[in-house]
Design an enzyme around this catalytic site. Structure first.
Site, short mmCIF file in Angstrom:
data_model
loop_
_atom_site.label_atom_id
_atom_site.label_comp_id
_atom_site.label_asym_id
_atom_site.label_seq_id
_atom_site.Cartn_x
_atom_site.Cartn_y
_atom_site.Cartn_z
N GLU A 184 0.84 -1.21 0.00
CA GLU A 184 0.00 0.00 0.00
C GLU A 184 0.87 1.26 0.00
O GLU A 184 0.59 2.21 -0.72
CB GLU A 184 -0.94 -0.03 1.21
CG GLU A 184 -2.07 -1.04 1.01
CD GLU A 184 -2.83 -1.43 2.28
OE1 GLU A 184 -3.88 -2.06 2.15
OE2 GLU A 184 -2.37 -1.11 3.39
N ASP A 323 -3.11 -8.91 18.57
CA ASP A 323 -1.77 -9.14 18.01
C ASP A 323 -0.80 -9.75 19.02
O ASP A 323 0.26 -10.23 18.63
CB ASP A 323 -1.17 -7.81 17.52
CG ASP A 323 -1.76 -7.37 16.19
OD1 ASP A 323 -2.66 -8.06 15.69
OD2 ASP A 323 -1.30 -6.34 15.66
N ALA A 334 -7.05 -7.35 12.29
CA ALA A 334 -8.05 -6.70 13.12
C ALA A 334 -9.16 -7.65 13.57
O ALA A 334 -9.60 -7.61 14.72
CB ALA A 334 -8.64 -5.51 12.37
C1 LIG Z 1 0.11 -0.23 9.02
C2 LIG Z 1 -0.82 -1.37 9.39
C3 LIG Z 1 -1.78 -1.80 8.48
C4 LIG Z 1 -2.64 -2.82 8.82
N1 LIG Z 1 -3.60 -3.21 7.91
C5 LIG Z 1 -4.49 -4.16 8.27
C6 LIG Z 1 -5.55 -4.52 7.37
O1 LIG Z 1 -5.65 -4.00 6.26
N2 LIG Z 1 -6.45 -5.45 7.79
C7 LIG Z 1 -6.37 -6.04 9.03
O2 LIG Z 1 -7.23 -6.86 9.38
N3 LIG Z 1 -5.38 -5.73 9.87
C8 LIG Z 1 -4.45 -4.80 9.53
N4 LIG Z 1 -3.44 -4.47 10.40
C9 LIG Z 1 -3.35 -5.20 11.67
C10 LIG Z 1 -4.35 -4.68 12.68
O3 LIG Z 1 -4.31 -3.28 12.75
C11 LIG Z 1 -4.02 -5.32 14.02
O4 LIG Z 1 -4.14 -6.71 13.89
C12 LIG Z 1 -4.94 -4.83 15.13
O5 LIG Z 1 -4.79 -3.45 15.31
C13 LIG Z 1 -4.64 -5.57 16.41
O6 LIG Z 1 -5.44 -5.07 17.45
P1 LIG Z 1 -4.89 -5.06 18.93
O7 LIG Z 1 -5.97 -4.52 19.78
O8 LIG Z 1 -4.30 -6.37 19.26
O9 LIG Z 1 -3.65 -4.06 18.88
P2 LIG Z 1 -3.63 -2.52 18.50
O10 LIG Z 1 -4.76 -2.15 17.63
O11 LIG Z 1 -2.23 -2.28 18.04
O12 LIG Z 1 -3.83 -1.79 19.88
C14 LIG Z 1 -2.91 -1.88 20.91
C15 LIG Z 1 -3.21 -0.77 21.88
O13 LIG Z 1 -2.51 -0.97 23.07
C16 LIG Z 1 -1.90 0.25 23.47
N5 LIG Z 1 -0.76 -0.12 24.28
C17 LIG Z 1 0.34 -0.81 23.90
N6 LIG Z 1 1.15 -0.99 24.95
C18 LIG Z 1 0.55 -0.42 26.01
C19 LIG Z 1 0.91 -0.26 27.36
N7 LIG Z 1 2.05 -0.76 27.86
N8 LIG Z 1 0.07 0.41 28.17
C20 LIG Z 1 -1.08 0.93 27.70
N9 LIG Z 1 -1.48 0.80 26.42
C21 LIG Z 1 -0.67 0.13 25.59
C22 LIG Z 1 -1.57 0.94 22.18
O14 LIG Z 1 -1.39 2.32 22.36
C23 LIG Z 1 -2.82 0.61 21.38
O15 LIG Z 1 -3.86 1.50 21.69
C24 LIG Z 1 -2.55 -3.44 10.08
C25 LIG Z 1 -1.58 -3.02 10.99
C26 LIG Z 1 -0.72 -1.98 10.65
C27 LIG Z 1 0.32 -1.52 11.63
#
Ligand SMILES: Cc1cc2nc3c(=O)[nH]c(=O)nc-3n(C[C@H](O)[C@H](O)[C@H](O)COP(=O)(O)OP(=O)(O)OC[C@H]3O[C@@H](n4cnc5c(N)ncnc54)[C@H](O)[C@@H]3O)c2cc1C
Length: 460
Positions: A184, A323, A334
């Protein structure tokens, strides 16, 4: 499964760590529950990571993909939102310690949802990050926007000085990692140079900018299979992107990147000032911390091996989603975070009510998509694999649905119309702070500035 001991006489206390997909969807799934939720995040926003590349390339503003989480949950009366970096989870005392500007807050829980996601991995070469920012946060995206657009500005100046060599180095962009984010980014930098900026300069021709996409794997978009990988690669090459596969990055510096061919060992250097790192992830260090206390394993990327019900051994009150987890080779996308969060919320409700919990989380794969350029995407849904305009329309629809908030959906659609139907980009503003802020903060940290003093000097 055991039921939950709620604090004597009080409401069931749920702490949620992280305001990304996992954290937010778990919190929202508990909106009608008779529980007190404390949502702790180290940023004030809920970040929609899949559209970060559009912030980096000037299509969308940061507010459109990262609304204030406090606003998102404002109507949910059972939530207290706290800004803080969770530094310690004590699984025996059942407390979460978070820090902000040197001050620590300890929050007790009856149930805990940990959704702290993953950061960028440079595979042990963290010094690369200085020259090749990753794509994980709004800061990253704005820094990259500043670097990408800034390179065109500097190239114009170099040409005015008559320095063609410098100008071509500035107009050479390298993206490392041919997964969805890398594809992308490469596609959007190419479109920026071919369409948006084409007529804006007098001494350089932006359409001569060279974009190189590099990966150690032998195909583009490996997770999408051969056919979609080939479709994406052909589309990129049609836009002039050079795709170098089977090559590992061995060094990165201010003016270039060194690549080594995996098979032949041949080493080459690509001159480039602006490099983007879109390869490799490392799970939040909270995973290792929880693993050390509960006896769970972690994998090479630091993801914690959760039980089939997304909890940790001996701790049915700790739910880990998104993740950070390693379970049945689930991908870091996501939907894994969203579905895991909803599942864990239901488990918490059952525990709070003293009911038996489910033994296993079942993931429903809704498919995956990646855009390559305007009007062109690839999609894998069930057994269907397709690319082109239809895939792009599907991508558009799905992303609009998941963007948080009506206002953001409307402005995003408007900005997409500006960029995809027209040639413009609504968000081309760049500042020096975006480009140099991260390095300045790192320098301050290495000079031994403690965060409390930093906070005091900002308030002064
Ligand atoms: C550039 C990019 C493009 C992507 N494109 C896609 C896509 O097209 N389709 C798809 O399905 N997935 C995509 N993904 C993957 C998807 O975004 C992730 O799988 C998803 O966000 C995971 O959700 P999560 O809640 O596990 O983590 P995240 O969404 O990363 O959230 C983690 C949260 O925890 C917080 N955090 C971290 N450490 C701490 C701490 N110590 N204390 C307090 N807060 C903390 C962070 O600030 C954040 O708010 C993409 C990821 C990236 C980086």
């Amino acid at each position: 499964m055991s039921s939950a001991p709620t604090q004597a006489g009080g409401r069931h206390r749920v702490v949620v760590v992280g305001t990304g997909f996992g954290g937010l969807f778990a919190t929202r799934a508990l909106r009608r529950a008779d529980v007190d939720i404390t949502l702790v995040g180290k940023t004030t926003a809920h970040l929609f990571q899949p559209l970060l590349y559009q912030v980096a390339t000037g299509i969308l503003s940061e507010g459109e993909i990262a609304p204030a989480v406090r606003e998102v949950v404002a109507k949910q009366r059972n939530v207290t939102t706290i800004l803080g970096d969770v530094t310690h989870i004590d699984v025996e005392a059942r407390t979460v310690s978070s820090e902000h500007l040197g001050r620590t807050l300890v929050t007790p829980y009856d149930d805990l949802v940990v959704a702290a996601g993953a950061g960028q991995s440079y595979f042990g070469n963290d010094h690369f990050s200085q020259f090749a920012p990753g794509m994980k946060s709004i800061d990253d995206a704005l820094e990259l926007r500043g670097r990408i657009l800034g390179c065109f500005e500097l190239a114009e100046l170099a040409m005015l000085r008559g320095d063609k060599h410098e100008a071509s180095r500035l107009l050479s962009f390298v993206v490392v990692g041919a997964g969805p984010t890398g594809v992308e980014m490469a596609g959007q930098i190419a479109e920026l140079s071919l369409r948006t900026l084409r007529r804006d300069f007098r001494h350089i021709d932006p359409s001569t900018a060279h974009v190189t996409l590099v990966d150690g794997a032998k195909q583009v978009l490996p997770a999408f299979g051969d056919r979609l990988g080939e479709i994406a690669q052909r589309r990129l090459e049609k836009m002039g992107v050079e795709v170098i596969l089977g090559s590992m990055v061995t060094d990165v510096d201010a003016t270039g990147i060194e690549l080594k061919d995996v098979d032949s060992g041949y080493v080459r250097r690509v001159e480039s000032v602006c490099k983007v790192w879109a390869a490799g992830v490392q799970a939040s260090p909270l995973g290792k911390q929880l693993a050390d206390q509960t006896g769970a394993d972690t994998d090479r990327s630091g993801r914690i091996a959760v039980l089939p019900d997304l909890t940790l051994p001996g701790h049915p009150e700790i739910h880990v989603v998104g993740d950070m987890i390693s379970l049945d080779k689930l991908p870091g996308v996501a939907q894994v975070a969203i579905q895991g969060a909803r599942f864990s919320a239901k488990q918490i409700l059952r525990r709070a009510a003293g009911q038996p919990t489910e033994e296993r989380f079942h993931y429903f794969d809704k498919g995956s998509m990646a855009t390559v350029s305007r009007f062109s995407a690839v999609a894998s849904v069930g057994r269907l694999r397709f690319g082109g305009f239809v895939a792009w329309l599907l991508w558009l629809g799905v992303h609009i649905v998941y963007i948080i908030g009506f206002k953001n959906r409307v402005t995003t659609l408007l900005h997409w119309a500006v960029s995809f139907v027209g040639r413009g980009r609504a968000e081309r503003t760049i500042t020096e702070q975006q480009v140099f802020g991260r390095q300045a903060i790192q320098q301050l940290e290495s000079m031994g500035q403690d965060p409390e003093r930093l906070g005091d000097s900002r308030r002064a």
